[in-house]
Enzyme design. Structure first.
Site, PDB file in Angstrom:
ATOM      1  N   ARG A 133       0.853  -1.197   0.000  1.00 51.05           N
ATOM      2  CA  ARG A 133       0.000   0.000   0.000  1.00 51.05           C
ATOM      3  C   ARG A 133       0.885   1.242   0.000  1.00 51.05           C
ATOM      4  NH1 ARG A 133      -3.762   0.050   5.016  1.00 51.05           N
ATOM      5  NH2 ARG A 133      -4.469  -1.843   3.933  1.00 51.05           N
ATOM      6  N   HIS A 178       1.661  -2.089   5.623  1.00 51.22           N
ATOM      7  CA  HIS A 178       1.454  -2.444   4.218  1.00 51.22           C
ATOM      8  C   HIS A 178       2.447  -1.713   3.318  1.00 51.22           C
ATOM      9  CE1 HIS A 178      -2.300  -4.844   4.103  1.00 51.22           C
ATOM     10  NE2 HIS A 178      -2.638  -4.188   5.196  1.00 51.22           N
ATOM     11  N   ASP A 222      -3.667  -8.507   3.381  1.00 52.60           N
ATOM     12  CA  ASP A 222      -5.027  -8.725   3.876  1.00 52.60           C
ATOM     13  C   ASP A 222      -5.634  -9.827   3.027  1.00 52.60           C
ATOM     14  OD1 ASP A 222      -4.689  -6.598   5.622  1.00 52.60           O
ATOM     15  OD2 ASP A 222      -5.669  -5.156   4.295  1.00 52.60           O
ATOM     16  N   GLU A 225      -7.507  -7.358  13.584  1.00 52.04           N
ATOM     17  CA  GLU A 225      -8.128  -7.667  12.285  1.00 52.04           C
ATOM     18  C   GLU A 225      -7.804  -9.107  11.892  1.00 52.04           C
ATOM     19  OE1 GLU A 225      -7.534  -3.094  10.553  1.00 52.04           O
ATOM     20  OE2 GLU A 225      -6.296  -4.741   9.775  1.00 52.04           O
ATOM     21  N   HIS A 274      -5.464  -9.613   8.571  1.00 49.71           N
ATOM     22  CA  HIS A 274      -4.215  -8.856   8.423  1.00 49.71           C
ATOM     23  C   HIS A 274      -3.017  -9.633   8.978  1.00 49.71           C
ATOM     24  CE1 HIS A 274      -2.099  -4.763   8.761  1.00 49.71           C
ATOM     25  NE2 HIS A 274      -1.292  -5.587   9.417  1.00 49.71           N
TER      26      HIS A 274
END
Length: 254
Positions: free
Chosen positions: A95, A140, A147, A229, A232
């Site tokens: 990301r 990320h 994910d 999460e 993740h």
């Protein structure tokens, strides 16, 4: 002679650059599809079905990019799942920092809540930073965080998303919330709710079993879970533990 020697070193230095660098990615980064083409990709931030309700800055293509080490580890997880009639679907990999900044800017625009009904139905957007749903930095961006979820194998089609359609809470029962073809994990992906914690007991038993399966296999192949999460994971021996990248998520060069 010295001139010839330096010329040889110059040529060798370029010939040793990984192919991915020549294709526009930094060295040691790869497109996941080049390493594990069978892993299904549903890159949410390149489209409209995410908690912002729009494409995120820095996602110019629906591609999962990872470090080679992370991609190889995921390939091993996929192969083990395939042997039992399951597989992986990834929602996000590398990301860019500009995307993380986009998340932060969106979080401060309190009135922009177009996707609230699905992704944070019981949470107040003004609390996102305090509760850790959004941060100013993301693992990320180091390229070894992913994910993902488990799907039946061969993959079965899920619902298609159309911008503007009615949104159902990510915390709703499995047969009510958006069905993307994955196993029941207790909530949808990117669900900003305490139920998304991997070890939450506030989800059905089958979802707890599926979460444990995902966690067990990811840990077996070198990934560490994130305790807020279920989707993740970060490679424990990530090659860039202190480097945050900002190159865009783009399609491979043709």
């Amino acid at each position: 002679m010295r001139t010839i020697f330096l010329a040889i070193l110059f040529v060798l230095s370029f010939s040793s650059v990984p192919a991915t660098a020549a294709e526009g990615l930094p060295a040691r980064f790869v497109y996941l599809r080049d390493v594990a083409p069978d892993i299904v990709q549903d890159i949410r931030y390149a489209g409209w079905h995410n908690f912002l309700g729009r494409p995120v800055k820095g996602y110019d293509a629906p591609e999962c990019i990872l470090t080679l080490e992370a991609a190889n580890a995921l390939k091993a997880v996929q192969e083990e799942l395939n042997a039992s009639g399951f597989g992986l679907k990834v929602y996000d990999g590398y990301r860019p920092k500009r995307a993380v900044a986009d998340f932060a800017a969106w979080s401060k625009a309190i009135s922009d809540q177009i996707a609230k009904n699905e992704f944070y139905p019981a949470e107040d957007k003004k609390d996102f930073f305090d509760k850790g749903y959004v941060a100013l930095k993301s693992g990320h961006s180091r390229g070894s965080t992913v994910d993902l979820t488990i799907i039946p194998w061969p993959p079965r089609p899920g619902e298609s998303y159309t911008p503007g359609q009615e949104l159902k809470p990510c915390t709703a029962p499995y047969d009510v919330r958006f069905n993307d073809g994955a196993l029941d994990m207790g909530t949808g992906f990117d669900c900003m709710d305490p139920k998304s914690a991997p070890l939450s007991n506030d989800v059905p038993l089958v979802a707890r079993h599926n979460r444990l399966l995902l966690r067990t296999l990811m840990e077996k192949h070198g990934f560490a879970p994130y305790e807020a999460e279920w989707w993740h994971f970060t490679l424990k021996k990530e090659p860039f533990p202190d480097t945050y990248f900002d190159f865009p998520v783009a399609a491979p060069a043709k």
